[in-house]
Design a protein around this motif. Structure first.
Motif, short mmCIF file in Angstrom:
data_model
loop_
_atom_site.label_atom_id
_atom_site.label_comp_id
_atom_site.label_asym_id
_atom_site.label_seq_id
_atom_site.Cartn_x
_atom_site.Cartn_y
_atom_site.Cartn_z
N ASN A 21 45.70 -11.55 -17.15
CA ASN A 21 45.55 -11.25 -18.58
C ASN A 21 45.95 -12.44 -19.44
OD1 ASN A 21 44.64 -8.65 -18.07
ND2 ASN A 21 46.68 -7.75 -18.21
N LYS A 22 47.00 -13.13 -19.02
CA LYS A 22 47.53 -14.24 -19.80
C LYS A 22 46.60 -15.46 -19.76
CE LYS A 22 51.68 -17.14 -20.27
NZ LYS A 22 53.06 -17.37 -19.75
N HIS A 23 45.98 -15.70 -18.60
CA HIS A 23 45.28 -16.98 -18.42
C HIS A 23 43.76 -16.87 -18.33
CE1 HIS A 23 49.02 -19.18 -18.00
NE2 HIS A 23 49.43 -18.29 -17.11
N CYS A 24 43.24 -15.71 -17.92
CA CYS A 24 41.78 -15.68 -17.68
C CYS A 24 41.17 -14.34 -18.09
CB CYS A 24 41.46 -16.00 -16.23
SG CYS A 24 42.41 -15.12 -14.98
N GLU A 25 41.64 -13.80 -19.19
CA GLU A 25 41.05 -12.59 -19.77
C GLU A 25 40.98 -11.44 -18.77
OE1 GLU A 25 37.32 -14.20 -21.17
OE2 GLU A 25 38.17 -14.53 -23.18
N GLY A 26 41.98 -11.38 -17.89
CA GLY A 26 42.08 -10.27 -16.95
C GLY A 26 41.14 -10.34 -15.77
N LYS A 27 40.53 -11.50 -15.54
CA LYS A 27 39.55 -11.61 -14.44
C LYS A 27 40.30 -11.61 -13.10
CE LYS A 27 36.10 -13.80 -17.34
NZ LYS A 27 35.48 -12.49 -17.62
N PHE A 28 40.16 -10.49 -12.40
CA PHE A 28 41.03 -10.17 -11.26
C PHE A 28 40.19 -9.44 -10.22
CE2 PHE A 28 43.78 -7.14 -9.08
CZ PHE A 28 44.99 -7.79 -8.90
N VAL A 29 40.18 -9.95 -8.99
CA VAL A 29 39.43 -9.30 -7.90
C VAL A 29 40.35 -9.16 -6.69
CG1 VAL A 29 37.48 -9.46 -6.32
CG2 VAL A 29 37.22 -10.24 -8.69
N ALA A 30 40.45 -7.95 -6.15
CA ALA A 30 41.21 -7.70 -4.94
C ALA A 30 40.23 -7.43 -3.80
CB ALA A 30 42.15 -6.52 -5.12
N CYS A 31 40.41 -8.14 -2.69
CA CYS A 31 39.58 -7.93 -1.49
C CYS A 31 40.46 -7.40 -0.38
CB CYS A 31 38.92 -9.23 -1.06
SG CYS A 31 37.68 -9.86 -2.20
N HIS A 32 40.08 -6.27 0.18
CA HIS A 32 40.89 -5.62 1.21
C HIS A 32 40.96 -6.49 2.45
CE1 HIS A 32 42.60 -1.57 2.23
NE2 HIS A 32 42.57 -2.12 3.44
N GLU A 33 42.16 -6.59 3.02
CA GLU A 33 42.34 -7.33 4.27
C GLU A 33 42.89 -6.38 5.33
OE1 GLU A 33 41.36 -10.35 4.96
OE2 GLU A 33 41.20 -11.46 3.08
N GLY A 34 44.18 -6.54 5.71
CA GLY A 34 44.76 -5.73 6.76
C GLY A 34 45.42 -4.46 6.23
N GLY A 35 46.19 -3.84 7.12
CA GLY A 35 46.84 -2.56 6.82
C GLY A 35 46.45 -1.57 7.89
N TYR A 36 47.41 -1.14 8.72
CA TYR A 36 47.06 -0.43 9.94
C TYR A 36 47.73 0.92 10.09
CZ TYR A 36 45.38 -5.10 10.47
OH TYR A 36 44.73 -6.28 10.22
N SER A 37 48.37 1.39 9.04
CA SER A 37 48.89 2.76 9.04
C SER A 37 47.84 3.64 8.37
CB SER A 37 50.21 2.85 8.27
OG SER A 37 50.57 4.20 8.08
N SER A 38 47.13 4.42 9.18
CA SER A 38 46.05 5.23 8.61
C SER A 38 46.59 6.30 7.67
CB SER A 38 45.22 5.88 9.73
OG SER A 38 46.03 6.71 10.54
N ALA A 39 47.87 6.66 7.82
CA ALA A 39 48.46 7.67 6.94
C ALA A 39 48.88 7.07 5.60
CB ALA A 39 49.67 8.31 7.62
N TYR A 40 49.39 5.81 5.61
CA TYR A 40 50.01 5.30 4.39
C TYR A 40 49.15 4.30 3.62
CZ TYR A 40 54.01 4.42 1.33
OH TYR A 40 54.85 4.35 0.25
N VAL A 41 48.31 3.55 4.30
CA VAL A 41 47.45 2.59 3.60
C VAL A 41 46.65 3.24 2.47
CG1 VAL A 41 45.37 1.16 3.86
CG2 VAL A 41 47.30 0.86 5.41
N PRO A 42 46.10 4.46 2.66
CA PRO A 42 45.35 5.06 1.56
C PRO A 42 46.18 5.23 0.28
CG PRO A 42 44.87 6.20 3.60
CD PRO A 42 45.99 5.25 3.90
N PHE A 43 47.44 5.59 0.40
CA PHE A 43 48.27 5.80 -0.79
C PHE A 43 48.67 4.47 -1.43
CE2 PHE A 43 48.66 9.68 1.67
CZ PHE A 43 48.40 10.62 0.69
N CYS A 44 48.94 3.45 -0.61
CA CYS A 44 49.25 2.13 -1.16
C CYS A 44 48.04 1.56 -1.89
CB CYS A 44 49.67 1.19 -0.02
SG CYS A 44 51.18 1.69 0.83
N SER A 45 46.88 1.68 -1.29
CA SER A 45 45.66 1.13 -1.90
C SER A 45 45.26 1.94 -3.13
CB SER A 45 44.53 1.13 -0.87
OG SER A 45 44.91 0.42 0.29
N HIS A 46 45.43 3.25 -3.08
CA HIS A 46 45.13 4.10 -4.24
C HIS A 46 46.00 3.70 -5.42
CE1 HIS A 46 44.89 7.84 -6.66
NE2 HIS A 46 43.75 8.04 -6.06
#
Length: 370
Positions: free
Chosen positions: A295-320
């Motif tokens: 927000n400060k430097h580039c008008e909020g231009k922000f992209v997240a690309c999913h990589e790892g994460g191997y807890s099928s129970a908890y990754v959904p809540f962290c990513s959500h």
């Protein structure tokens, strides 16, 4: 404040077949057949939770396009690309070090790299304010000529190089909070002063010989490669301390035109391939921190690309939680594991963690005002 957040995914991503095995080892001998760590469950369950919570209704759907050969060659060697194609036609093989290729993986990996490009273009063309790309296979370990750690093509590196070449960007910041060091992305920009790469990772987890704080770049890129290795057991407080002490002041001096996140949710408490203690709330705060920089430097231009994460129970809540923060939309979803975590020191900063961060800060102070 709500934002127009893009969400990119494709059913094909879930069809990349890594076979079976115990964690990441193939079955045989004393190893009984089991589910491979890099299987589609964590990502599919995340997408399902977005739909179940209603958050998906607030997101702008982005359809990925496959990366072209020219796109992939922005980073990868032609011979390596051909090896992936050939293994994919055969139906099974290893592209290097635990980088399994299944039937149709070549096309799916092209769509994964293309998804990262598509998400970046959507943000830079102001079609959306920010975007989350739920791509698979992951990419940050992939070297120019070698697949590693479940990664075939380096999605984020290819997208950043595409943005430099075709979208005219001069300064891109890549923050990799995956618990494993993003060695492939580091290699892609090690001598490049136009792309700052910052990796927060568990010290000497994978690859064990990469990610040292002393690895700061070479030539014109000296100081633009920042490794912040953290000790096992680091939780929310340690990650945020590293961001405040190093990431923010460096980013303020670099002034990026785009912020890219290699979003691996394997620093979470329950990940089987790591020993960190970040909660869903911690990922939300990390996202907010990096969005403030964007927000400060580039008008909020922000992209997240999913990589790892191997807890099928908890990754959904962290990513959500990440997507809630990106969109500014709060749903009824609460972290069901929070009660189990409340007695654990996720929000305590220990002296050992400070020592690791201070060492990285001292090294980077040669290049930046810290």
């Amino acid at each position: 404040m709500t934002r127009k957040t893009g969400f990119l995914c494709d059913e094909s991503y879930f069809w990349h077949n890594t076979g079976n095995g115990a964690l990441f080892m193939p079955p045989g001998g004393w190893i009984e057949s089991d589910v491979h760590s890099e299987n589609p469950d964590t990502k599919r369950r995340f997408k399902n939770l977005l739909e179940r919570s209603g958050l998906m209704d607030h997101l702008t759907q982005i359809k990925p396009r496959p990366a072209t050969l020219d796109d992939i060659q922005l980073y990868h060697d032609y011979e390596y690309i051909e090896r992936i194609r050939e293994l994919s036609e055969i139906g099974y093989g290893d592209a290097g070090e635990n980088a399994l290729v299944g039937k149709d993986s070549y096309g799916i990996a092209k769509l994964s790299a293309g998804g990262a490009i598509t998400a970046v273009k959507a943000v830079m063309n102001d079609e959306v304010d920010n975007a989350y790309a739920l791509t698979r296979p992951p990419g940050h370990h992939a070297e120019a000529d070698l697949g590693m750690g479940f990664c075939l093509f380096n999605n984020v590196a290819i997208a950043a190089k595409y943005a430099r070449k075709h979208l005219g960007l001069e300064r891109i910041l890549i923050l990799d909070w995956d618990v494993h060091h993003g060695n492939g992305t580091e290699s892609a920009f090690y001598d490049d002063p136009n792309v700052m790469f910052i990796s927060l990772h568990q010290d000497r987890n994978y690859p064990p010989e990469r990610g040292s704080a002393e690895h700061t770049g070479t030539g014109a890129g000296s100081g633009f490669n920042i490794n912040i290795p953290l000790p096992a057991g680091t939780g929310n407080a340690g990650y945020l301390h590293a961001m405040k002490e190093i990431v923010k002041p460096v980013a303020d001096q670099f002034k990026p035109e785009l912020v890219l996140i290699s979003a691996g949710q394997d620093p979470s408490m329950f990940d089987p391939l790591a020993r960190m203690m970040v909660s869903a709330e911690g990922f939300k705060h990390m996202t907010r921190f990096m969005m403030n920089i964007a927000n400060k430097h580039c008008e909020g231009k922000f992209v997240a690309c999913h990589e790892g994460g191997y807890s099928s129970a908890y990754v959904p809540f962290c990513s959500h939680a990440i997507v809630e923060e990106m969109s500014g939309v709060k749903t009824e979803v609460e972290d069901p594991f929070a009660q189990a975590l409340h007695t654990l020191p996720t929000d305590e900063l220990y002296s050992t963690q400070k020592e690791y961060i201070n060492k990285a800060k001292e090294i980077q102070s040669k290049y930046w005002n810290l």
